[in-house]
Design an enzyme around this catalytic site. Sequence first.
Site, mmCIF file in Angstrom:
data_model
loop_
_atom_site.group_PDB
_atom_site.id
_atom_site.type_symbol
_atom_site.label_atom_id
_atom_site.label_comp_id
_atom_site.label_asym_id
_atom_site.label_seq_id
_atom_site.Cartn_x
_atom_site.Cartn_y
_atom_site.Cartn_z
ATOM 1 C CE LYS A 39 8.038 1.963 17.052
ATOM 2 N NZ LYS A 39 8.000 0.036 16.323
ATOM 3 N NE ARG A 114 15.154 2.395 16.074
ATOM 4 C CZ ARG A 114 13.919 1.876 15.610
ATOM 5 N NH1 ARG A 114 12.872 3.595 15.117
ATOM 6 N NH2 ARG A 114 13.400 1.438 15.035
ATOM 7 N NE ARG A 153 5.789 -1.497 7.367
ATOM 8 C CZ ARG A 153 6.380 -1.538 8.676
ATOM 9 N NH1 ARG A 153 6.205 -0.447 9.264
ATOM 10 N NH2 ARG A 153 7.202 -1.620 8.769
ATOM 11 N NE ARG A 186 10.400 0.530 6.476
ATOM 12 C CZ ARG A 186 10.078 0.575 7.960
ATOM 13 N NH1 ARG A 186 9.138 1.770 8.209
ATOM 14 N NH2 ARG A 186 10.633 0.053 8.559
ATOM 15 N NE ARG A 197 12.737 -3.663 10.419
ATOM 16 C CZ ARG A 197 11.324 -3.204 10.037
ATOM 17 N NH1 ARG A 197 11.554 -3.520 8.992
ATOM 18 N NH2 ARG A 197 10.668 -2.255 10.533
HETATM 19 P P1 AP5 Z 1 3.165 0.606 11.612
HETATM 20 O O1 AP5 Z 1 1.764 1.402 11.755
HETATM 21 O O2 AP5 Z 1 4.049 1.158 9.684
HETATM 22 O O3 AP5 Z 1 4.314 -0.190 12.276
HETATM 23 P P2 AP5 Z 1 5.128 0.598 12.545
HETATM 24 O O4 AP5 Z 1 4.941 0.159 14.433
HETATM 25 O O5 AP5 Z 1 5.319 2.426 13.181
HETATM 26 O O6 AP5 Z 1 6.284 0.116 12.290
HETATM 27 P P3 AP5 Z 1 8.074 0.697 12.094
HETATM 28 O O7 AP5 Z 1 8.357 -0.976 11.115
HETATM 29 O O8 AP5 Z 1 7.665 1.350 10.613
HETATM 30 O O9 AP5 Z 1 8.269 0.552 13.408
HETATM 31 P P4 AP5 Z 1 10.167 0.436 13.309
HETATM 32 O O10 AP5 Z 1 10.631 0.843 14.723
HETATM 33 O O11 AP5 Z 1 11.345 -0.784 13.291
HETATM 34 O O12 AP5 Z 1 10.803 1.649 12.271
HETATM 35 P P5 AP5 Z 1 11.065 2.949 11.727
HETATM 36 O O13 AP5 Z 1 10.797 3.158 9.986
HETATM 37 O O14 AP5 Z 1 11.197 3.442 12.785
HETATM 38 O O15 AP5 Z 1 2.441 -0.580 11.237
HETATM 39 C C1 AP5 Z 1 2.824 -1.508 10.163
HETATM 40 C C2 AP5 Z 1 1.897 -2.603 9.318
HETATM 41 O O16 AP5 Z 1 0.281 -3.329 10.091
HETATM 42 C C3 AP5 Z 1 1.188 -1.202 8.818
HETATM 43 O O17 AP5 Z 1 0.581 -2.055 7.326
HETATM 44 C C4 AP5 Z 1 -0.319 -1.560 9.675
HETATM 45 O O18 AP5 Z 1 -1.214 -0.504 8.413
HETATM 46 C C5 AP5 Z 1 -0.820 -2.512 10.358
HETATM 47 N N1 AP5 Z 1 -0.845 -2.174 11.669
HETATM 48 C C6 AP5 Z 1 -0.741 -1.857 12.395
HETATM 49 N N2 AP5 Z 1 -1.579 -1.721 13.658
HETATM 50 C C7 AP5 Z 1 -2.766 -2.430 13.642
HETATM 51 C C8 AP5 Z 1 -3.493 -3.339 13.738
HETATM 52 N N3 AP5 Z 1 -3.915 -3.023 15.095
HETATM 53 N N4 AP5 Z 1 -3.995 -4.415 13.558
HETATM 54 C C9 AP5 Z 1 -4.082 -4.772 11.689
HETATM 55 N N5 AP5 Z 1 -3.144 -4.439 11.654
HETATM 56 C C10 AP5 Z 1 -2.100 -3.281 12.174
HETATM 57 O O19 AP5 Z 1 13.223 2.601 12.067
HETATM 58 C C11 AP5 Z 1 13.460 2.003 10.554
HETATM 59 C C12 AP5 Z 1 15.091 1.907 11.095
HETATM 60 O O20 AP5 Z 1 15.488 3.586 10.813
HETATM 61 C C13 AP5 Z 1 15.561 1.443 11.918
HETATM 62 O O21 AP5 Z 1 15.578 0.210 11.484
HETATM 63 C C14 AP5 Z 1 16.771 2.211 12.143
HETATM 64 O O22 AP5 Z 1 17.191 1.727 10.904
HETATM 65 C C15 AP5 Z 1 16.508 3.365 11.748
HETATM 66 N N6 AP5 Z 1 16.346 3.900 12.876
HETATM 67 C C16 AP5 Z 1 15.055 5.127 12.954
HETATM 68 N N7 AP5 Z 1 14.853 5.000 14.573
HETATM 69 C C17 AP5 Z 1 16.433 5.314 15.166
HETATM 70 C C18 AP5 Z 1 16.810 5.968 16.248
HETATM 71 N N8 AP5 Z 1 15.665 6.416 16.531
HETATM 72 N N9 AP5 Z 1 18.083 5.341 16.415
HETATM 73 C C19 AP5 Z 1 18.749 4.540 15.572
HETATM 74 N N10 AP5 Z 1 18.069 3.956 14.618
HETATM 75 C C20 AP5 Z 1 16.814 4.101 13.972
#
Ligand code: AP5
Length: 244
Positions: A39, A114, A153, A186, A197
């Site tokens: 994402k 979410r 990552r 992270r 997660r």
């Molecule tokens: P990346 O693009 O970083 O993946 P992502 O989908 O953004 O993953 P996240 O882990 O950031 O998502 P998340 O939803 O768990 O975390 P968030 O920060 O929102 O890609 C991942 C890796 O893969 C990278 O190394 C990249 O280079 C590689 N890659 C990408 N695409 C690729 C491809 N096509 N092929 C090969 N490699 C690839 O949330 C974190 C925490 O915050 C949550 O756990 C929660 O505690 C809190 N939080 C956030 N939002 C909320 C909400 N709305 N409500 C409640 N709690 C929340």
Amino acid sequence: MMMTIEPGASVRRGGSAVLEASEKTFTDMILLGPPGAGKGTQALRLVERFGIPQISTGNILREAAAQGTPLGLKADGYMKRGELVPDDLIIGLIDRRLREDDCERGFLLDGFPRTMPQAQALDGILEMMERPLNLVVALEVSADTVVERNSLRRCCLNCGATYHLKNHPPRRAGICDQCGRELIHREDDREEVIRRRLQVYDSQTQPLIHYYRANGLVRSINGELPVDEVTAILARMVEEGTRE
Ligand code: AP5
């Protein structure tokens, strides 16, 4: 909600991306998908291409935690455990953010909503603003991919760039190619937290795909494809889903 932009005009977006506005178009969209689906990676590319801001609740919360703000202090423990931060903390934050000027031509929500209460709150906010959602993209990846990608990552907290130690390593180990800052691993990218997660995603977030499917808004993409291929498909979907 309509806004006129002269063809060819440049518009600064959130201090980062510059849009060459060639059309009077609007894109209000959500990127859904499990942790590590790509994402954030894809959002940064769409920001550059379409000039709409990425609104990542994860990035906002990590920044707040790093700065030790009241929001960050409340959110930190939940994030470290891989649990969701309570809805009431998140919904107010999104309500304020969507009313900022840089969202006038659209926004890309990454990591929000979410939960069902978050999705319903978003409906209410957008209704008040008289602007419907026009696209929800579901990035689909397997559980094994989730664990592999998140474990390897590395992230830049300054500019939001992400790297993968095998597939997309930084040019200098531990340093961001984009802004030269130090990269971090992270805390929630440890295997046991990644698995938690994923469980939370399956039970609380995945059902939103059915919720939005009922409105005919959902398009799915195989997130296992190479990054450039995913971007190309996504960009086509945005172009098709964009409204005047
Ligand atoms: P990346 O693009 O970083 O993946 P992502 O989908 O953004 O993953 P996240 O882990 O950031 O998502 P998340 O939803 O768990 O975390 P968030 O920060 O929102 O890609 C991942 C890796 O893969 C990278 O190394 C990249 O280079 C590689 N890659 C990408 N695409 C690729 C491809 N096509 N092929 C090969 N490699 C690839 O949330 C974190 C925490 O915050 C949550 O756990 C929660 O505690 C809190 N939080 C956030 N939002 C909320 C909400 N709305 N409500 C409640 N709690 C929340």
